[in-house]
Motif scaffolding. Structure first.
Motif, PDB file in Angstrom:
ATOM      1  N   LEU A   1      83.380  74.246  89.143  1.00  0.00           N
ATOM      2  CA  LEU A   1      82.166  74.748  89.079  1.00  0.00           C
ATOM      3  C   LEU A   1      82.554  75.855  87.942  1.00  0.00           C
ATOM      4  N   SER A   2      81.729  75.758  86.892  1.00  0.00           N
ATOM      5  CA  SER A   2      81.680  76.460  85.724  1.00  0.00           C
ATOM      6  C   SER A   2      80.573  77.942  86.124  1.00  0.00           C
ATOM      7  N   HIS A   3      80.748  78.790  84.968  1.00  0.00           N
ATOM      8  CA  HIS A   3      79.681  79.960  85.222  1.00  0.00           C
ATOM      9  C   HIS A   3      78.303  79.178  85.366  1.00  0.00           C
ATOM     10  N   ASP A   4      78.140  78.287  84.155  1.00  0.00           N
ATOM     11  CA  ASP A   4      76.707  77.763  84.255  1.00  0.00           C
ATOM     12  C   ASP A   4      76.252  76.831  85.603  1.00  0.00           C
ATOM     13  N   ASP A   5      77.186  76.238  86.236  1.00  0.00           N
ATOM     14  CA  ASP A   5      77.168  75.505  87.350  1.00  0.00           C
ATOM     15  C   ASP A   5      76.734  76.477  88.704  1.00  0.00           C
ATOM     16  N   LEU A   6      77.570  77.709  88.631  1.00  0.00           N
ATOM     17  CA  LEU A   6      77.372  78.636  89.872  1.00  0.00           C
ATOM     18  C   LEU A   6      75.683  79.208  89.683  1.00  0.00           C
ATOM     19  N   GLU A   7      75.279  79.450  88.165  1.00  0.00           N
ATOM     20  CA  GLU A   7      74.056  79.927  88.062  1.00  0.00           C
ATOM     21  C   GLU A   7      72.836  78.915  88.277  1.00  0.00           C
TER      22      GLU A   7
ATOM     23  N   GLY B   1      71.297  65.504  82.923  1.00  0.00           N
ATOM     24  CA  GLY B   1      70.108  65.441  81.988  1.00  0.00           C
ATOM     25  C   GLY B   1      69.535  66.756  81.782  1.00  0.00           C
ATOM     26  N   SER B   2      68.212  67.104  81.156  1.00  0.00           N
ATOM     27  CA  SER B   2      67.613  68.187  80.982  1.00  0.00           C
ATOM     28  C   SER B   2      67.403  68.734  82.233  1.00  0.00           C
ATOM     29  N   ILE B   3      66.883  67.862  83.122  1.00  0.00           N
ATOM     30  CA  ILE B   3      66.425  68.536  84.501  1.00  0.00           C
ATOM     31  C   ILE B   3      67.518  68.350  85.552  1.00  0.00           C
ATOM     32  N   MET B   4      68.131  67.014  85.475  1.00  0.00           N
ATOM     33  CA  MET B   4      69.050  66.466  86.528  1.00  0.00           C
ATOM     34  C   MET B   4      70.546  67.371  86.328  1.00  0.00           C
ATOM     35  N   ASN B   5      71.006  67.937  87.337  1.00  0.00           N
ATOM     36  CA  ASN B   5      72.313  68.556  87.415  1.00  0.00           C
ATOM     37  C   ASN B   5      72.806  68.316  88.800  1.00  0.00           C
ATOM     38  N   PHE B   6      74.217  68.924  89.192  1.00  0.00           N
ATOM     39  CA  PHE B   6      74.755  68.846  90.578  1.00  0.00           C
ATOM     40  C   PHE B   6      73.785  69.630  91.407  1.00  0.00           C
ATOM     41  N   SER B   7      73.242  70.742  91.116  1.00  0.00           N
ATOM     42  CA  SER B   7      72.515  71.576  91.953  1.00  0.00           C
ATOM     43  C   SER B   7      71.246  70.823  92.547  1.00  0.00           C
ATOM     44  N   VAL B   8      70.529  70.167  91.350  1.00  0.00           N
ATOM     45  CA  VAL B   8      69.131  69.371  91.398  1.00  0.00           C
ATOM     46  C   VAL B   8      69.465  68.221  92.457  1.00  0.00           C
ATOM     47  N   LEU B   9      70.814  67.698  92.172  1.00  0.00           N
ATOM     48  CA  LEU B   9      71.004  66.413  92.910  1.00  0.00           C
ATOM     49  C   LEU B   9      71.515  66.842  94.524  1.00  0.00           C
ATOM     50  N   SER B  10      71.849  68.092  94.720  1.00  0.00           N
ATOM     51  CA  SER B  10      72.113  68.321  96.042  1.00  0.00           C
ATOM     52  C   SER B  10      70.838  68.620  96.594  1.00  0.00           C
ATOM     53  N   GLN B  11      69.965  69.527  95.989  1.00  0.00           N
ATOM     54  CA  GLN B  11      68.476  69.596  96.446  1.00  0.00           C
ATOM     55  C   GLN B  11      67.934  68.330  96.866  1.00  0.00           C
ATOM     56  N   LEU B  12      67.805  67.291  95.919  1.00  0.00           N
ATOM     57  CA  LEU B  12      67.215  65.988  96.443  1.00  0.00           C
ATOM     58  C   LEU B  12      67.458  65.538  97.667  1.00  0.00           C
ATOM     59  N   SER B  13      69.048  65.647  98.000  1.00  0.00           N
ATOM     60  CA  SER B  13      69.678  65.185  99.211  1.00  0.00           C
ATOM     61  C   SER B  13      69.210  65.935 100.445  1.00  0.00           C
ATOM     62  N   LEU B  14      68.373  66.884 100.379  1.00  0.00           N
ATOM     63  CA  LEU B  14      67.800  67.648 101.479  1.00  0.00           C
ATOM     64  C   LEU B  14      66.839  66.931 102.185  1.00  0.00           C
ATOM     65  N   PHE B  15      65.927  65.940 101.487  1.00  0.00           N
ATOM     66  CA  PHE B  15      64.999  65.218 101.942  1.00  0.00           C
ATOM     67  C   PHE B  15      65.103  63.771 101.477  1.00  0.00           C
ATOM     68  N   ILE B  16      66.080  63.271 100.843  1.00  0.00           N
ATOM     69  CA  ILE B  16      66.487  61.931 100.463  1.00  0.00           C
ATOM     70  C   ILE B  16      67.816  61.645 100.845  1.00  0.00           C
ATOM     71  N   PRO B  17      68.104  60.508 101.762  1.00  0.00           N
ATOM     72  CA  PRO B  17      69.435  60.583 102.215  1.00  0.00           C
ATOM     73  C   PRO B  17      70.492  60.527 101.032  1.00  0.00           C
ATOM     74  N   GLY B  18      71.639  61.167 101.418  1.00  0.00           N
ATOM     75  CA  GLY B  18      72.595  61.545 100.035  1.00  0.00           C
ATOM     76  C   GLY B  18      73.215  59.837  99.793  1.00  0.00           C
ATOM     77  N   THR B  19      73.425  59.029 100.620  1.00  0.00           N
ATOM     78  CA  THR B  19      73.589  57.683 100.525  1.00  0.00           C
ATOM     79  C   THR B  19      73.019  56.947  99.214  1.00  0.00           C
ATOM     80  N   SER B  20      71.857  57.444  98.868  1.00  0.00           N
ATOM     81  CA  SER B  20      70.931  56.785  97.754  1.00  0.00           C
ATOM     82  C   SER B  20      71.270  57.729  96.412  1.00  0.00           C
ATOM     83  N   LEU B  21      72.006  58.701  96.632  1.00  0.00           N
ATOM     84  CA  LEU B  21      71.838  59.662  95.626  1.00  0.00           C
ATOM     85  C   LEU B  21      73.312  60.028  94.945  1.00  0.00           C
ATOM     86  N   PHE B  22      74.099  60.304  95.964  1.00  0.00           N
ATOM     87  CA  PHE B  22      75.698  60.736  95.419  1.00  0.00           C
ATOM     88  C   PHE B  22      76.268  59.542  94.742  1.00  0.00           C
TER      89      PHE B  22
END
Length: 618
Positions: free
Chosen positions: A238-244, A333-354
């Motif tokens: 986790l970089s400083h940007d990732d944490l932010e 991407g411009s929108i997608m990052n690790f945090s957004v990926l984890s946010q998607l996994s709150l309502f889409i099964p993680g097996t389809s994402l990670f």
């Protein structure tokens, strides 16, 4: 953790501690394998402190063992949650010292293994977690947000989690001795108290927003966690940007729990409604995190010959441990990052994402046009996720803008709803998206998509709008044409283009009750939530029960494919074929004016004829 004998004193004289011990014994026997129980005991004894000859776990030992990052400042919140659950089923006794028996109860509940033992009593883990984080607030009697009732009915709340985490298993052959059976009868009463809670507490209890924010950051971080993954290794990347980014995403999720009249704490009705509707998998990461207690580093899992102590399948072999793990997200991407990926996994099964997403289209790289979108996305034969982000257009834009913005606003229906974020946090950046399991295609008379499509908003408020059965106008892709309709673009929840002459001349977009529309140049978009109409192809919000509309100028647009190597191979083959076709066409010198001669050249090149079409030559 020995079993009680039947000649002990009657149940009615048992203390809370003795009943809790019976529960821990039942959990130990029914919810863990011998090896897991051996590991849990070894981990406990290696971490425990001795105070007055009582072994127990302290906050720093737990945080260190689990690898909780210091940067999240969440260790105290996690320890409070564990200390409260340690008192189960007598939660009024919380906080409790975390001894070995209490650790068994904690791990059983937070890993959802209790379903193997509590067939008749049942358990609502979500309510337990709320109570373990909440504090008693006398002011809630007067500051309760309007519209929230004084009582809640767990059985009546809708849980979108298809895994049914609180469902009890069918049947439970209990071979306990008479005392244990009697103790568990008492336990049923205690569970009733734990399930519904004392009325004064739940009506005046709330989770402080700062505590919930820290917990959400941890839950986002551990969303992809496996039982054998080191959380400390996650922090190292986790970089400083990732944490932010993680903090910003957590704020968007937290915003869902807050109401205009309640900004410093979160009450249970809102907590339950938001999680049920928009993030059913929020607490899934706790299962893997607390399963760490079941794998001791001091034990040799691969040296035992006895079948009863064979290592569980989740323990990797030494060879697999040496291999570098596949990244959770190969590209950002411009929108997608690790945090957004984890946010998607709150309502889409993680097996389809990670470790499953591939960037198919990016407006920044491929150009903001429907042609490039079609080229990059249409050949993907697996589910896709579209993300779009932009800056909200204010009310003054209707009068001061000129050019494309003016034309876009003129194409919208005149009725305008207020923005979707009533709390006015000052964040005008909007992010919406759609999950589609069906491949993309052109829309003529009917839209495409299935009833598992999910329309959602990620910022500044996290919200999910699931497919409805009122109609099937899930998704459409329409290129503008003088012969069909001058209004083109991509839309979700909007009716398909009509073939009548009146609609052909219309320059006004037809917006659905709950819909997202992007005009054909990908410069502007509009999200509409007409709660009064109670939805259309997509359901209305589970907690924003009012009409709103957000018009925005698009800054980023991207599409991600959900799938593995087979889908990527199929798409690559299709792209290669199209590239060869385009190159063959480019090398043919047409334009002689002789249509028949040009057609003959195309047939010789193999581009038309034999079931191929080279397009209209007329």
């Amino acid at each position: 953790m020995g079993q009680a004998t039947s000649n002990e004193r009657p149940l009615r004289h048992l203390s809370h501690e003795e009943v809790a011990k019976e529960l821990a014994n039942k959990f130990a026997r029914k919810c863990f394998t011998p090896l897991e129980l051996l590991s849990l005991k070894d981990v406990f004894h290696s971490l425990a402190d001795q105070d007055h000859q009582v072994a127990h776990l302290k906050q720093h030992a737990i945080a260190s063992f689990l690898g909780i990052p210091d940067s999240l400042d969440v260790s105290a919140v996690l320890f409070q949650m564990m200390s409260s659950i340690a008192a189960f089923p007598f939660l009024e006794d919380a906080p409790a010292i975390i001894g070995l028996e209490q650790l068994v109860i904690i791990v059983t509940i937070l890993t959802r293994r209790y379903r193997k033992a509590l067939a008749s009593a049942g358990l609502n883990r979500r309510k337990l977690i709320f109570r373990s984080l909440a504090v008693y607030d006398r002011q809630l009697c007067t500051t309760r947000p309007s519209g929230e009732s004084e009582t809640t009915n767990d059985e009546g709340s809708h849980d979108a989690n298809s895994t049914g985490e609180d469902a009890a298993p069918e049947g439970d052959d209990d071979d306990d001795d008479p005392l244990a059976l009697e103790a568990l009868k008492c336990l049923d009463c205690a569970l009733e108290t734990a399930q519904h809670g004392s009325t004064p507490f739940f009506h005046r209890a709330a989770i402080p927003t700062d505590s919930l924010r820290k917990l959400i950051m941890l839950l986002l971080l551990i969303a992809p966690l496996d039982a054998q993954d080191s959380l400390a290794s996650y922090e190292a990347t986790l970089s400083h940007d990732d944490l932010e980014n993680l903090r910003q995403t957590a704020n968007c999720v937290l915003e869902s729990f807050l109401d205009t009249g309640q900004t410093q704490s979160v009450v249970y009705p809102r907590f339950d409604a938001v999680i049920s509707a928009t993030m059913p998998f929020l607490f899934n990461g706790l299962t893997a995190l607390f399963e760490h207690f079941l794998f001791s580093k001091n034990l040799d899992f691969h040296g035992h010959k006895d079948e009863e102590v064979q290592p569980p399948p989740s323990i990797p072999s030494p060879d697999s441990r040496a291999q570098p793990p596949q990244p959770l997200l190969e590209d950002t991407g411009s929108i997608m990052n690790f945090s957004v990926l984890s946010q998607l996994s709150l309502f889409i099964p993680g097996t389809s994402l990670f470790r499953c997403l591939r960037l198919l289209y990016s407006g920044d790289e491929d150009g903001y046009s429907m042609g490039s979108f079609e080229t990059k996305v249409f050949n993907w034969r697996a589910p896709t996720i579209l993300l779009v982000s932009g800056a909200r257009l204010g009310d003054e834009e209707d009068h001061t803008r000129s050019g494309p913005a003016s034309a876009f606003l003129a194409s919208l229906p005149s009725k305008r709803f207020p923005p979707g974020n009533r709390r006015g946090t000052g964040d005008d950046t909007l992010t919406f998206g759609i999950y589609l399991s069906q491949p993309w295609k052109h829309t003529h008379r009917e839209c495409f998509g299935t009833d598992d499509s999910i329309l959602f908003q990620l910022s500044p408020v996290h919200d999910v709008f699931r497919a409805s059965t009122m109609n099937k106008d899930y998704a459409s892709f329409v290129k503008p044409s003088a012969k069909t309709t001058p209004i083109g673009g991509i839309s979700f929840g909007c009716p398909p283009p009509q073939n009548t002459q009146a609609h052909r001349r219309s320059t006004i977009m037809s917006l659905g009750p709950v819909s997202l529309a992007l005009e054909d140049s990908f410069e502007f978009g509009c999200f509409t939530h007409n709660y009064t109409m109670q939805g259309g192809a997509f359901q209305t919000s589970g907690f924003r029960k009012f009409d709103f509309q957000d018009r925005f100028e698009i800054s980023s647009l991207e599409v991600w494919g959900c799938g593995g190597d087979e889908e990527a191979k199929h798409q690559a083959e299709r792209w290669a074929w199209e590239a060869r076709e385009a190159e063959a066409r480019r090398r043919i010198n047409l334009g002689t004016g002789d249509i028949e001669a040009d057609r003959a050249l195309l047939e010789m090149a193999g581009l038309i004829g034999a079931n191929r079409s080279g397009g209209s030559m007329g």
